[in-house]
Design a protein around this motif. Structure first.
Motif, PDB file in Angstrom:
ATOM      1  N   THR A   7      10.510 -19.572 -14.728  1.00  0.00           N
ATOM      2  CA  THR A   7      11.329 -18.015 -15.060  1.00  0.00           C
ATOM      3  C   THR A   7      11.047 -16.966 -15.879  1.00  0.00           C
ATOM      4  O   THR A   7      10.088 -16.540 -16.251  1.00  0.00           O
ATOM      5  N   ARG A   8      11.965 -16.410 -14.824  1.00  0.00           N
ATOM      6  CA  ARG A   8      11.641 -14.984 -14.502  1.00  0.00           C
ATOM      7  C   ARG A   8      13.261 -14.549 -15.990  1.00  0.00           C
ATOM      8  O   ARG A   8      14.022 -14.336 -15.180  1.00  0.00           O
ATOM      9  N   THR A   9      12.441 -13.922 -17.020  1.00  0.00           N
ATOM     10  CA  THR A   9      13.681 -13.068 -17.225  1.00  0.00           C
ATOM     11  C   THR A   9      14.295 -11.746 -17.630  1.00  0.00           C
ATOM     12  O   THR A   9      13.229 -10.790 -16.643  1.00  0.00           O
ATOM     13  N   ALA A  10      15.712 -11.673 -16.820  1.00  0.00           N
ATOM     14  CA  ALA A  10      15.716 -10.144 -16.422  1.00  0.00           C
ATOM     15  C   ALA A  10      15.727  -9.236 -17.231  1.00  0.00           C
ATOM     16  O   ALA A  10      15.846  -9.544 -18.346  1.00  0.00           O
TER      17      ALA A  10
END
Length: 105
Positions: A7-10
């Motif tokens: 998951t990428r953090t915005a």
């Protein structure tokens, strides 16, 4: 079997800090822009009649200190032509038509 997706953090917030101008600073900036426009406009008005028939809707970049102008069909080409001769000089961009501006508001 389930795959685990990373998951990428915005990114949150702005990269650059927001500039907060006072009303006085806004007025000074506006008056400087208007004064610069008033120096460039006579050069455009003087040359517009000779180019309006042959170069309609082309771009004209005006450098007011020398009185020189650069004309091209593409806006960035005209800007680059002026930057080659005057690398650090501020310029004003007109569109060769009846009003001198591109588009409508």
């Amino acid at each position: 079997m389930t795959e685990v997706k990373p998951t990428r953090t915005a990114r949150r917030g702005r990269i650059f800090p927001q500039v907060q101008w006072t009303e006085e600073q806004k007025a000074q900036s506006s008056s400087r822009r208007e004064a610069f426009y008033q120096r460039c406009k006579p050069i455009f008005d003087r040359t517009k009649p000779q180019f309006i028939e042959t170069h309609y809707n082309w771009y004209m970049v005006v450098e007011p200190e020398s009185g020189e102008y650069f004309i091209s069909k593409e806006e960035m080409t005209a800007i680059n032509m002026s930057r080659q001769k005057y690398p650090k000089a501020p310029v004003f961009i007109f569109k060769i038509n009846e009003t001198g501006v591109a588009g409508t508001i």
